[in-house]
Design a protein around this motif. Structure first.
Motif, PDB file in Angstrom:
ATOM      1  N   UNK A 197      -0.787 -18.243 -16.388  1.00 30.11           N
ATOM      2  CA  UNK A 197      -2.205 -17.911 -16.483  1.00 30.11           C
ATOM      3  C   UNK A 197      -2.895 -18.041 -15.131  1.00 30.11           C
ATOM      4  N   UNK A 223      -2.246 -14.929 -13.360  1.00 29.75           N
ATOM      5  CA  UNK A 223      -3.101 -13.859 -13.906  1.00 29.75           C
ATOM      6  C   UNK A 223      -4.520 -13.982 -13.355  1.00 29.75           C
ATOM      7  N   UNK A 224      -5.012 -15.217 -13.387  1.00 28.45           N
ATOM      8  CA  UNK A 224      -6.390 -15.434 -12.965  1.00 28.45           C
ATOM      9  C   UNK A 224      -6.556 -15.089 -11.485  1.00 28.45           C
ATOM     10  N   UNK A 227      -6.582 -11.341 -11.163  1.00 31.62           N
ATOM     11  CA  UNK A 227      -7.844 -10.739 -11.605  1.00 31.62           C
ATOM     12  C   UNK A 227      -8.932 -10.988 -10.570  1.00 31.62           C
ATOM     13  N   UNK A 228      -8.919 -12.183 -10.012  1.00 30.04           N
ATOM     14  CA  UNK A 228      -9.999 -12.564  -9.105  1.00 30.04           C
ATOM     15  C   UNK A 228      -9.789 -12.033  -7.689  1.00 30.04           C
ATOM     16  N   UNK A 229      -8.553 -12.152  -7.200  1.00 25.30           N
ATOM     17  CA  UNK A 229      -8.312 -11.849  -5.782  1.00 25.30           C
ATOM     18  C   UNK A 229      -7.469 -10.596  -5.547  1.00 25.30           C
ATOM     19  N   UNK A 266      -3.308 -15.958  -4.996  1.00 25.25           N
ATOM     20  CA  UNK A 266      -4.621 -16.585  -4.806  1.00 25.25           C
ATOM     21  C   UNK A 266      -5.066 -16.562  -3.359  1.00 25.25           C
ATOM     22  N   UNK A 284      -6.954 -14.883   0.039  1.00 23.48           N
ATOM     23  CA  UNK A 284      -8.222 -14.153   0.184  1.00 23.48           C
ATOM     24  C   UNK A 284      -8.010 -12.641   0.288  1.00 23.48           C
ATOM     25  N   UNK A 285      -8.707 -11.877  -0.543  1.00 24.44           N
ATOM     26  CA  UNK A 285      -8.561 -10.416  -0.485  1.00 24.44           C
ATOM     27  C   UNK A 285      -8.918  -9.835   0.882  1.00 24.44           C
ATOM     28  N   UNK A 310       0.023  -9.194 -19.640  1.00 25.23           N
ATOM     29  CA  UNK A 310      -1.391  -8.973 -19.343  1.00 25.23           C
ATOM     30  C   UNK A 310      -1.647  -7.492 -19.079  1.00 25.23           C
ATOM     31  N   UNK A 337      -4.149  -5.606 -20.011  1.00 26.64           N
ATOM     32  CA  UNK A 337      -5.527  -5.313 -19.610  1.00 26.64           C
ATOM     33  C   UNK A 337      -5.702  -5.480 -18.113  1.00 26.64           C
ATOM     34  N   UNK A 338      -5.108  -6.541 -17.575  1.00 22.26           N
ATOM     35  CA  UNK A 338      -5.162  -6.787 -16.142  1.00 22.26           C
ATOM     36  C   UNK A 338      -4.470  -5.653 -15.398  1.00 22.26           C
ATOM     37  N   UNK A 382      -4.113  -2.601 -16.364  1.00 12.33           N
ATOM     38  CA  UNK A 382      -4.943  -1.397 -16.428  1.00 12.33           C
ATOM     39  C   UNK A 382      -6.068  -1.444 -15.403  1.00 12.33           C
ATOM     40  N   UNK A 383      -6.688  -2.622 -15.290  1.00 13.02           N
ATOM     41  CA  UNK A 383      -7.776  -2.773 -14.331  1.00 13.02           C
ATOM     42  C   UNK A 383      -7.274  -2.505 -12.907  1.00 13.02           C
ATOM     43  N   UNK A 388      -6.361   1.260 -12.438  1.00 10.61           N
ATOM     44  CA  UNK A 388      -7.565   2.071 -12.247  1.00 10.61           C
ATOM     45  C   UNK A 388      -8.104   1.899 -10.829  1.00 10.61           C
TER      46      UNK A 388
END
Ligand SMILES: Cc1cc2nc3c(=O)[nH]c(=O)nc-3n(C[C@H](O)[C@H](O)[C@H](O)COP(=O)(O)OP(=O)(O)OC[C@H]3O[C@@H](n4cnc5c(N)ncnc54)[C@H](O)[C@@H]3O)c2cc1C
Ligand code: SF4
Ligand code: SF4
Lengths: 420, 255
Positions: free
Chosen positions: A135, A138-139, A142-144, A149, A151-152, A229, A231-232, A234-235, A238
């Motif tokens: 998780x 995943x987080x 989704x965030x970065x 984890x 920095x983007x 995941x 949904x992740x 797909x995001x 896209x």
């Protein structure tokens, strides 16, 4: 109690020969199939997990599943335990499969773990039953936009150490031939970056007109999809399709076989339809144009990445590149090509190290490193960004430091071409 | 039982803080914001209470410009309602002003229990729960764990110095600053968050607050390094030997 219905095709066509099923059907279910199948039914009613019900316990998968060699797990056991009423979403079994596709290669009933696992895992994620460390990945993604984890904004910082031009599309403002999709580990992981630098220099030496997305790129998300995941995924799909659509290029070249898989089979569903090659496929036809002057007089063995080999059928390109290096002696391990064992990183395994350790006698990466040593290799050549770090750790933990080096094919080529 | 969870977004320390050294100002627009970790714990504790006794959970954020995703994530995790307090707020709005707006909202909208993270990394003042309770003249406790509902009372724990634990009780309405939830905050799958964005709404409530007494930030600056760490080079064995020698020299280990 509802009795099991035999699952047989009315008509199977094998090598063009029609095999009607009616004459060899079971006359009636045997004692062995008289179970309360409600738990199995729950699983096979999940879209994508239907084929678990086809298993007829032949055990062929058990013979090839890499996880079975280090633990008590195989598709046959997954079916059997579920048939006996054990909940799969609550079982550690659900997180052990690396989606390496070896079982599907041999299963006579086409029990498809590559579809079963993501489908059932998605359910487990929704029910809050996924391991904590997964998780976190995943987080982070989704965030970065990367599972590490990191920095983007620093996604393209590795470019500085390339010391050759690596155009970022948003600044380049001109069409390119090759859009290089770099991916996360090659952007952030120290050893991943080494391979990126090597590849950037090879591209420059070859005069390839290329560009990268830089900070506009996010993880391709394929392993997160396999880990449940969707949904992740797909995001991310896209996002990447939107970013790529801004630019003009002839084809995509990827560093990562997982991204290769996503671009080949999944991104077209999200409007991202481009010709795509793994970098070994792109370089193989150009190998004569690379000046391989410095010999590597070593015994080298190659680990086929699951998502380049078994999933997508490419076995030759990486080998052709290795064979072109002067002095290099390519030795094959027992498990190679279609039968290659997995490094353990696929299907979310990359982010389940501690979890998987509790249910296995050794890491799959350790098993693979031992195999490479057994075959007398000095160098273990890889071409998937998950593998350099996994295998280097495994070299240390199995006490093989100094005996076996792990190198990405891009690094070996760049070294031989005196570019690094 | 109606529970209100306060949530706030704070600068993401994974990216570098954007600081204009000359003016001593934080460049809020150049930074990325993420939900405060402690607020995630407050939400988790509220959702656990909901699972146990069927409380109704509302999550609230002051509209500082980027809070929708955070609120939809809370809905995806299981919160029943989401509220955004709109008005003259931005990322630099002080906690004092936020507390005033939240207290005004609570006067019009009755709740039994208000949970907030114990503090946030941006100002570390840990004052929101205390100020909200003070403005409403409600009981308050902070650095709290293990909240439970016992009849018409709320029970919870605080850890004191010397390893002493206290179990406390209070009547509702009550404000608590949560140190940690009993379980790690749950994960909301991306599909669920996106589904929430399509299927549910965030209630916008106008909450313009009157002028409040506030502190003035004169400048932000990075601390000047006083000394440097010594990096020990060499093979692991040599490094370990050197560390042992140093520890012995400084009399930090016996023998
Ligand atoms: C898990 C399972 C449980 C079953 N339980 C029951 C039950 O309880 N009751 C019941 O009535 N039926 C049951 N059946 C079905 C029953 O076993 C089959 O109907 C029966 O075995 C068919 O016999 P066969 O000789 O026609 O074919 P098979 O037993 O399949 O034998 C075919 C043989 O030919 C060989 N062969 C195939 N192709 C070639 C080739 N090209 N060249 C040379 N050799 C070849 C194969 O290796 C094999 O040895 C079950 C089947 C399965 C899979
Ligand atoms: S190979 Fe297929 S049919 Fe045979 S035991 Fe494995 S999953 Fe079942
Ligand atoms: S995909 Fe690979 S790891 Fe998963 S069950 Fe099949 S053989 Fe085992």
């Amino acid at each position: 109690m509802q009795k099991a219905k035999p699952i047989e095709l009315e008509l199977a066509v094998v090598n063009g020969i029609e095999l009607p099923g009616h004459w060899n059907r079971m006359f009636e279910p045997r004692v062995i199939s008289e179970y309360d199948l409600s738990v199995l039914d729950q699983v096979t009613s999940i879209e994508g997990a239907e084929s678990l019900g086809y298993c007829y316990q032949c055990g062929k998968c058990t013979a090839v599943c890499p996880v079975d060699t280090v633990g008590d797990y195989s598709p046959r056991k997954v079916f059997r335990r579920t048939q006996l009423g054990a909940s799969l979403v609550d079982s550690p079994d659900l997180w052990l499969c690396t989606t390496c596709r070896n079982c599907l290669r041999v299963c006579p009933k086409e029990v498809n773990m590559i579809e079963i696992m993501p489908a059932v895992r998605e359910q487990a994620v929704l029910e809050g039953k996924a391991p904590e460390e997964l998780l976190t990945a995943f987080e982070n993604t989704a965030r970065y936009g990367n599972p590490l984890g990191e920095p983007p904004r620093k996604r393209a910082d590795w470019v500085k150490s390339a010391e050759v031009p690596v155009p970022v599309m948003s600044q380049h403002k001109a069409p390119v031939d090759v859009l290089w999709f770099v991916e996360c580990y090659p952007s952030y992981h120290p050893r991943g970056k080494d391979a990126s630098v090597a590849l950037a220099r090879l591209f420059n030496a070859l005069g390839v007109e290329f560009g990268i997305l830089g900070t506009e790129e996010k993880c391709s998300g394929d392993s997160q999809r396999m880990a449940g995941e969707k949904g992740l995924f797909e995001m991310l799909a896209e996002h990447n399709v939107k970013m790529l659509s801004k630019y003009q290029f002839n084809q995509i070249v990827v560093t990562d076989p997982h991204a290769f898989n996503a671009f080949l089979h999944e991104y077209p569903k999200y409007g991202g339809q481009w010709p795509v090659q793994h970098y070994t496929q792109f370089l193989a036809p150009l190998i004569d144009q690379i000046n391989l002057t410095r010999p590597i007089s070593k015994k080298v063995t190659f680990h086929d990445p699951c998502y380049l080999g078994r999933h997508n059928g490419e076995y030759e390109a990486p080998r052709n590149l290795l064979k072109a290096i002067p002095g290099l002696d390519l030795v094959e391990m027992g498990h190679c090509r279609e039968t290659a064992y997995c490094c353990g990183g696929g299907g979310g395994g990359m982010w389940l190290d501690s979890f998987v350790r509790d249910y296995t006698s050794q890491r799959l990466s350790e098993k693979r490193v031992r195999e490479a040593v057994e075959y007398g290799a000095d160098i273990l050549a890889v071409t998937c960004p998950y593998e350099v770090s996994r295998f280097e750790d495994a070299v240390k933990s199995t006490g093989n430091t100094g005996k076996l080096e792990v190198r990405d094919i891009a690094e070996l080529l760049a070294y031989s071409a005196e570019l690094i | 039982m109606r529970i209100l969870v306060l949530s706030k977004s704070v600068p993401d320390l994974v990216e570098e803080l954007a600081l204009d050294e000359d003016s001593g100002e934080l460049l809020h627009d150049d930074m990325t914001y993420v939900p405060s970790e402690w607020d995630d714990h407050a939400l988790e504790e509220a959702l656990l209470l909901k699972d146990e006794v069927g409380a109704e959970v509302t999550v609230l954020a002051v509209d500082t410009g980027d809070v929708d995703n955070m609120l939809f994530t809370a809905l995806a995790k299981g919160a029943d309602h989401a509220v955004k307090l709109t008005g003259d707020f931005d990322l630099a709005t002080s906690n004092r002003k936020r507390a005033q707006a939240i207290a005004n909202y609570l006067r019009d909208n009755p709740f039994d229990l208000v949970l907030s993270g114990v503090q946030a990394i941006d100002d570390i003042d840990g004052q929101i729960p205390a100020m909200v309770a003070g403005l409403l003249e409600w009981p308050h406790a902070s650095v709290v764990t293990e909240v439970s509902i016992q009849g018409d009372q709320i029970h919870f724990r605080q850890e004191y110095g010397g390893g002493l634990q206290a179990e406390l009780a209070a009547q509702t309405p009550l404000v608590l600053g949560i140190q940690a939830a009993r379980k790690p905050p749950r994960y909301a799958s991306v599909a669920k968050v996106r589904q929430m964005m399509k299927s549910s709404t965030v209630d916008e409530v106008d909450a313009s607050a009157d002028a409040v007494p506030e502190l003035e930030i004169r400048r932000f600056f990075k601390p000047v390094a006083a000394g440097h760490a010594e990096m020990i080079e060499g093979e692991p064995d040599e490094v370990a030997d050197r560390i042992i020698t140093i520890l012995k020299e400084r009399k930090l280990v016996r023998g």
